[in-house]
Scaffold this active site. Structure first.
Site, PDB file in Angstrom:
ATOM      1  N   CYS A  36      21.455   4.308  -0.824  1.00 25.00           N
ATOM      2  CA  CYS A  36      21.618   5.421   0.118  1.00 25.00           C
ATOM      3  C   CYS A  36      23.088   5.717   0.391  1.00 25.00           C
ATOM      4  CB  CYS A  36      20.889   5.118   1.425  1.00 25.00           C
ATOM      5  SG  CYS A  36      21.436   3.583   2.207  1.00 25.00           S
ATOM      6  N   GLU A  41      16.711   4.523   8.917  1.00 21.44           N
ATOM      7  CA  GLU A  41      17.871   4.548   8.021  1.00 21.44           C
ATOM      8  C   GLU A  41      17.465   5.407   6.833  1.00 21.44           C
ATOM      9  OE1 GLU A  41      20.254   4.443   5.411  1.00 21.44           O
ATOM     10  OE2 GLU A  41      19.626   2.429   4.835  1.00 21.44           O
ATOM     11  N   GLY A  68       0.847   2.774   5.364  1.00 18.15           N
ATOM     12  CA  GLY A  68       1.968   3.158   6.230  1.00 18.15           C
ATOM     13  C   GLY A  68       1.514   3.887   7.473  1.00 18.15           C
ATOM     14  N   GLY A 124       0.810  -1.207   0.000  1.00 13.94           N
ATOM     15  CA  GLY A 124       0.000   0.000   0.000  1.00 13.94           C
ATOM     16  C   GLY A 124       0.840   1.252   0.000  1.00 13.94           C
ATOM     17  N   THR A 125       0.176   2.396   0.014  1.00  8.16           N
ATOM     18  CA  THR A 125       0.874   3.682   0.028  1.00  8.16           C
ATOM     19  C   THR A 125       1.230   4.076   1.456  1.00  8.16           C
ATOM     20  OG1 THR A 125      -1.183   4.933   0.244  1.00  8.16           O
ATOM     21  CG2 THR A 125      -0.422   4.451  -2.004  1.00  8.16           C
ATOM     22  N   GLY A 126       2.186   5.007   1.566  1.00 12.40           N
ATOM     23  CA  GLY A 126       2.565   5.498   2.887  1.00 12.40           C
ATOM     24  C   GLY A 126       1.415   6.202   3.575  1.00 12.40           C
TER      25      GLY A 126
END
Length: 437
Positions: free
Chosen positions: A237, A203, A165, A159-161
């Site tokens: 990252c 992170e 989220g 799903g989406t944030g």
């Protein structure tokens, strides 16, 4: 998961079963620009079911011995290795990364991580002290916080944030959150989780410097810095996006670095000779391109890549989200390209004169995840490494990881650390018990 008219339809995995969702989101193959998959657009209902499944499974899983849990983790590693090629193909298709990178780095590393922690959990010890004058013994016990197998131990909710989220972050029965992603999203997580006083491991982004002194071995430095700048399309990252080169070797470095950059092949990720695949989405491609445009508008010099060299793509990849590895020079430290995380195959090269100057400039961003230092002077390497505001400093190498040691960033690059000891401490709650005899 099911197939509908050759379109893959993913389902959530809750309490050991694949569960369909009431609504779905289109997922695009980054290398073609076409929809290849439909992903559940989950919300509170699905998150609630997953949390309940985890809560129900917790007593069984947490009571298993370290040896039993170790055997299960090793079995997971076996299963990953058994289907390594299928996982690599799926990862390449979903992310746009080269099949070579998925096959040699991502999937083997996933199996390795399970094996490492399968071994690690067998060797943790707790503390014990005695207060003889009080007739007391103190010891610590670590209580599990999260879950793992059987049914309900691992749940996958897509799903989406904003929907899935947020429902997860705000759920009162989710005691800790481990998140890898953008600093902006992490700020939202911190705000939403604050009323529940949840443990957080974040992170986040980076604007990682490479510092190359004039005594560096360029035969090692240049190929490694190419990898640290452009591996996985720069979508790591830990990738280098600011290269500081001491003035005495600046011209030579730039000439050789640009020449080698132009050799990196961009194209179909399933082609084993390709070095750079597609970026994750159309929106992200536009974002990365916009940084190059801004740099040019500010008066910087684009030495190769976007807007300079032509990109020839196979017929089936014309609509894909590709960009050439790009090198920018003659750019100010205050530029957004030197301050903000681009997360693409774009790196800036600038000159410096002194050690004092370059440390200050390298630290002059809000991030502090990783740095690389290139020098044959051992004293200088130690001095600079100590002064850099980075959670990780590699010297004369890049991305050499030991899972025993802490991993994480300073400043806006995150909160907390991962690694054998740090992960053990984060995913458990320590309890001090005193026994009077």
């Amino acid at each position: 998961m099911a197939h509908s008219e050759a379109l893959l339809v993913l389902e959530n995995f809750i309490a050991g079963k694949f569960v369909p969702c009431s609504s779905y989101i289109d997922s695009y193959n980054p290398s073609t620009g076409d929809v290849y998959c439909r992903v559940p657009d989950s919300g509170k209902e699905e998150v609630e079911a997953a949390v309940k499944a985890a809560k129900d499974a917790f007593p069984i899983w947490s009571s298993k011995s370290p040896l039993e849990r170790s055997q299960i983790l090793n079995k997971l590693a076996d299963l990953i290795e058994h289907d390594l090629e299928a996982f690599a193909q799926a990862e390449s298709k979903d992310q746009g990364k080269t099949i070579t990178f998925a096959r040699t780095v991502d999937i083997p590393r996933a199996a390795y991580n399970f094996r490492f922690f399968a071994s690690s959990i067998l060797h943790h010890t707790t503390e014990c002290t005695e207060m003889a004058s009080m007739g007391c013994v103190h010891y610590t016990s670590r209580m599990p916080v999260g879950v793992g197998m059987p049914h309900g131990v691992v749940n996958v909710v897509f799903g989406t944030g904003a929907k899935a989220g947020e429902a997860l972050v705000c759920h009162p029965d989710v005691p800790l959150i481990s998140f890898t992603g953008s600093t902006l999203t992490a700020q939202r997580i911190m705000e939403k989780s604050a009323p529940h006083c949840k443990k957080l491991s974040l992170e986040l982004g980076g604007k990682n410097p490479a510092i190359i002194f004039d005594d560096a071995d360029l035969s090692q430095c240049i190929p490694t810095t190419l990898r640290s700048s452009f591996a996985n399309q720069g979508e790591i990252c830990l990738c280098t996006s600011r290269i500081f080169v001491q003035r005495g070797i600046y011209n030579e470095f730039v000439k050789r670095f640009v020449a080698e950059t132009k050799k990196w092949k961009v194209g179909n990720p399933s082609d084993p000779t390709v070095d750079v695949g597609a970026l994750i989405s159309k929106e992200h491609l536009e974002k990365v391109r916009s940084y190059v445009k801004k740099a040019k508008a500010e008066g910087a010099k684009i030495l190769c890549g976007e807007g300079i060299d032509s990109l020839a793509l196979p017929a089936g990849n014309q609509k894909g989200y590709f960009i050439l590895p790009t090198v920018i020079a003659e750019i100010k430290d205050e530029s957004c390209c030197m301050q903000e995380e681009i997360f693409g195959p774009v790196t800036c090269v600038v000159a410096f004169d002194t050690e004092e100057e370059v440390v200050k400039r390298a630290n002059g961003v809000k991030y502090g995840l990783a740095a690389t230092v290139w020098s044959s002077n051992v004293g200088r390497v130690h001095r600079v490494a100590r002064r850099l505001q980075s959670g990780l400093v590699w010297t004369n190498c890049w991305l050499v990881r030991d899972l025993n040691l802490p991993f994480g960033g300073m400043k806006a690059s995150g909160i907390g650390r991962e690694g054998a000891k740090d992960s053990y401490e984060f995913f458990t709650e320590v309890k001090t018990i005193t026994i009077k005899h």
